[in-house]
Structures are given as C-alpha cells and as structure tokens.
Enzyme design. Sequence first.
Site, PDB file in Angstrom:
ATOM      1  N   PHE A 140       0.849  -1.195   0.000  1.00 50.15           N
ATOM      2  CA  PHE A 140       0.000   0.000   0.000  1.00 50.15           C
ATOM      3  C   PHE A 140       0.880   1.240   0.000  1.00 50.15           C
ATOM      4  O   PHE A 140       1.794   1.359   0.818  1.00 50.15           O
ATOM      5  CB  PHE A 140      -0.937   0.028   1.212  1.00 50.15           C
ATOM      6  CG  PHE A 140      -1.933   1.148   1.128  1.00 50.15           C
ATOM      7  CD1 PHE A 140      -3.057   1.041   0.325  1.00 50.15           C
ATOM      8  CD2 PHE A 140      -1.735   2.335   1.822  1.00 50.15           C
ATOM      9  CE1 PHE A 140      -3.970   2.088   0.208  1.00 50.15           C
ATOM     10  CE2 PHE A 140      -2.643   3.394   1.711  1.00 50.15           C
ATOM     11  CZ  PHE A 140      -3.757   3.264   0.909  1.00 50.15           C
ATOM     12  N   ASP A 225       9.175   2.569   1.233  1.00 52.44           N
ATOM     13  CA  ASP A 225       8.036   3.340   1.727  1.00 52.44           C
ATOM     14  C   ASP A 225       7.963   3.119   3.234  1.00 52.44           C
ATOM     15  O   ASP A 225       7.496   2.078   3.699  1.00 52.44           O
ATOM     16  CB  ASP A 225       6.756   2.863   1.026  1.00 52.44           C
ATOM     17  CG  ASP A 225       5.511   3.568   1.561  1.00 52.44           C
ATOM     18  OD1 ASP A 225       5.587   4.196   2.632  1.00 52.44           O
ATOM     19  OD2 ASP A 225       4.461   3.477   0.900  1.00 52.44           O
ATOM     20  N   LYS A 254       3.025  10.144   8.104  1.00 55.44           N
ATOM     21  CA  LYS A 254       2.355   9.715   9.330  1.00 55.44           C
ATOM     22  C   LYS A 254       3.035  10.248  10.603  1.00 55.44           C
ATOM     23  O   LYS A 254       2.844  11.401  10.962  1.00 55.44           O
ATOM     24  CB  LYS A 254       2.245   8.197   9.355  1.00 55.44           C
ATOM     25  CG  LYS A 254       1.191   7.657   8.372  1.00 55.44           C
ATOM     26  CD  LYS A 254       0.956   6.179   8.583  1.00 55.44           C
ATOM     27  CE  LYS A 254      -0.015   5.574   7.588  1.00 55.44           C
ATOM     28  NZ  LYS A 254      -1.414   5.726   7.920  1.00 55.44           N
TER      29      LYS A 254
HETATM   30  C1  LIG Z   1       3.003   2.316   3.737  1.00 59.06           C
HETATM   31  C2  LIG Z   1       2.065   3.442   3.402  1.00 59.06           C
HETATM   32  N1  LIG Z   1       2.347   4.255   2.377  1.00 59.06           N
HETATM   33  C3  LIG Z   1       1.561   5.286   2.048  1.00 59.06           C
HETATM   34  C4  LIG Z   1       0.399   5.541   2.749  1.00 59.06           C
HETATM   35  C5  LIG Z   1      -0.459   6.687   2.353  1.00 59.06           C
HETATM   36  O1  LIG Z   1      -0.280   7.758   3.220  1.00 59.06           O
HETATM   37  P1  LIG Z   1      -1.341   8.963   3.223  1.00 59.06           P
HETATM   38  O2  LIG Z   1      -2.644   8.387   3.630  1.00 59.06           O
HETATM   39  O3  LIG Z   1      -0.749   9.945   4.204  1.00 59.06           O
HETATM   40  O4  LIG Z   1      -1.361   9.512   1.831  1.00 59.06           O
HETATM   41  C6  LIG Z   1       0.063   4.725   3.835  1.00 59.06           C
HETATM   42  C7  LIG Z   1      -1.184   4.958   4.582  1.00 59.06           C
HETATM   43  O5  LIG Z   1      -1.714   4.114   5.242  1.00 59.06           O
HETATM   44  C8  LIG Z   1       0.915   3.649   4.172  1.00 59.06           C
HETATM   45  O6  LIG Z   1       0.638   2.841   5.195  1.00 59.06           O
END
Ligand SMILES: Cc1ncc(COP(=O)(O)O)c(C=O)c1O
Length: 405
Positions: A140, A225, A254
């Site tokens: 994700f 990520d 986050k």
């Molecule tokens: C690993 C990862 N990358 C990207 C995101 C997306 O982040 P945002 O919701 O701040 O765009 C998330 C959100 O849960 C995530 O867990």
Amino acid sequence: MSNQNTVNRELFDEVMVPNYSPSAVIPVRGEGSRVWDQEGREYIDFAGGIAVNCLGHCHPALVNALKDQADKIWHLSNVMTNEPALRLAKNITDNTFADKVYFANSGAESNEAALKLARRWALDVHGADKTQIIAFKQGFHGRTFFTVTVGGQAAYSDGFGPKPGDIFHAEYNNLESVKALISDKTCAVVMEPLQGEGGIVSPTDEFVQGVRELCNEHNALLVFDEVQTGVGRTGDLYAYMGLGITPDILTTAKALGGGFPIGAMITTTEIAKHLKIGTHGSTYGGNPLACAVAEAAFNTVNDPQVLNGVKEKAKLYVDGLNAINAKYNVFSEIRGKGLLIGAVLNEQYQGKAKDFLNAAMSEGLMTLVAGASIVRFAPSLVIPNKDIAEGLARFEQAVAKIVNA
Ligand SMILES: Cc1ncc(COP(=O)(O)O)c(C=O)c1O
C-alpha cells in the site's frame, strides 16, 4: 448553526462524500493515550490515528512547537524557504542515509515524488527504456492514481479508467518472483519494509538483502516506503536501520508530524539532482507550522530511551495478547515489529476483525484492522505501561464477549 446536537454521526452521511464509514463515536479531546468523545466517554487509544500519533494526543512538546510557530509565521510557499523546514531537513539528513529532503503533505504525495524522481533519474541516467516499476502484491502506497496503481491491490486502483503503465507486482518475501520480473528496464523496486495495510507482514532478512542485490545488479533504485514504519514505529528510527541494508530513496509521513499533516521523500545528492528546478512541487510542502511540529516530533522520538521503550512496550503487547489467546483461542499468530502489531484471527474467526474492533470500541478501546482477519495495534510510542495493561484488559473483555456470544 452547528452545536453538539447537530454535529453528529448522522451529519457525516448528509454532508460527506461517502468514501469512508467512520465509527459512531466522535472524539473531541485527547491527552496522551486517552481520548474522550462528545458524551465524555473515555477510550484508550491503541490505534494512534493509524500509526500517526507517535507521541499520543496533545504531547506538550508538539503543542508548544505548534503554538510557538503559530505566533511567528504560518505559510510562505516555496518561493521562500523557512527556518523550521531547514532545521527539520538538517535533522533528517543528519540522522539517516539521506543528503536531501523533499517535503510533501502526506504519505501518498511523498511516494508520488519518489516515483516521479525514480522515473526521471532513469530517463536522465539510463535512457527512455528504463521505466518499469516493480512493487508488491498487498503493498500500500497511497491513493493518488500513480501510488494506488503501484500499490498491490487492484481493487483500490480499478474503476478509474486507464492506469499509469509499466508497473508490475511481485510477491512479498518471494525473491524468485522479483527475479522473474526485474531486468535492466526496471527503474525502481518499491517496497514497505514491513507491509502494514497488507496484513503486518515482516520481510525476511534474506528477502530484503536479495532485493537490494537485485537492484544493484540491474541499476534499479530501491525505494522504501516508510510512511507507516518510519519515525520509531518498529523500534528503530527507520525500519531500514534494523534490516542491514540502505535504500536509495525513502518516504516518511504519518508519525513524522505526530498528527500534523506532513510527509517527506529523502534521498542522496546524486539521485536528488534529477529533480531540477521546476520538475516537481507543492504549495504547502515544507509549511512552517508542519515542519515546526515535525521537528519536535522527530527529535522527541529520536532518543534511545524512546526507541528502546518501543521494544519494551512491544513485549508487553505480545505477552498480553498471547495471554488473552491462551484463554480464548482466537488468534493464530501475533506478529509485527515494535509497536506495529497484528493479531491474526484463527480459522474460526476469519473475516471478523471488524467485529473485534467494534467490540473493543464498546469496551472503551480504540483499535485498527489490517484487512478482514487481522486486528492491528499502532499506539503511541510513549504510551504509559498502565494504559497498555488497562487497554489489554478492555480488549480481553471484548474478546470474551465475542467468544461467549
Ligand atoms: C506504507 C504506506 N504508504 C503510504 C500511505 C499513504 O499515506 P497517506 O494516507 O498519508 O497519503 C500509507 C497509509 O496508510 C501507508 O501505510
């Protein structure tokens, strides 16, 4: 005019685009790992705003940083830089592999920047044929069209017309599946160093090291990520630090802002130089308020006592959840790293994670799910041990209610 009687959950359905289905509870106040709703009912927070509230609610260091900056300057945009952004970037580069920082406002935007940079780097350095991106099933990376397509769940990216191209998905923890896809046409491999939304799946050391070697062999960038794992969540400042390898690009969001929206894409000078003036940007990225709060969050978490505390508190969770399981036999596995924990429901309770979340809420405990069959915990990294004990006791009540129903 709005007041507490009219601002309620029903109003959500009336005025909000229906892409979310939030709980009936509307929290109005938080302190540490305790939260109170409109009726004054108290909850213990094991959800942490989905791994965002790394220092709980209204941590004094963050409140002071926000109030202090609020009296100075709020916004300039990128036609001028600002002191909090420069200080935060210096702190990040001093404490990671990276030399350069690009600020964004969210995880998705940070990943969008990383993906565009990888493509631009490949075009500049290797030519027009090196465009392929390998990511992982169940991964994700956010909800912009590029990031959601790179994410490994077609259900999230289907239904919006033609997708960005040249994106392929391998299986996490299966090096052979990466080998089958990678070639000199690969510009980047994008992965979470622990799959969060996809089910709290840790990589094996061999897998991560193997991916790093494959990237080296094929001149592909390794993009980590760390939007969910970053800033202390796993007990290391960044998860890569506990895996014995270094990525080329890393994204963080986050917990970086501890609740104030901010994200960052960080990399080396050599790679960063391909995002030249005018190639990418954001009005709000590097906003002084966000950076001031993030500076306080980053510095507070980046302390051996806090990071060691994450490991100690993780053990309290794992021991507590195992004890609950010994009594009620609902989980097949407790997994994760640091304070990103998944309790995997066993055969009998498949698909029922939401029931556990709802039952916990009724007992005064906020939790998360990761998919249909995993209850996820991502609490404050400094949650008091007594709140862990009290929260686990409430969770046990919830489990007992489900088992005895
Ligand atoms: C690993 C990862 N990358 C990207 C995101 C997306 O982040 P945002 O919701 O701040 O765009 C998330 C959100 O849960 C995530 O867990």
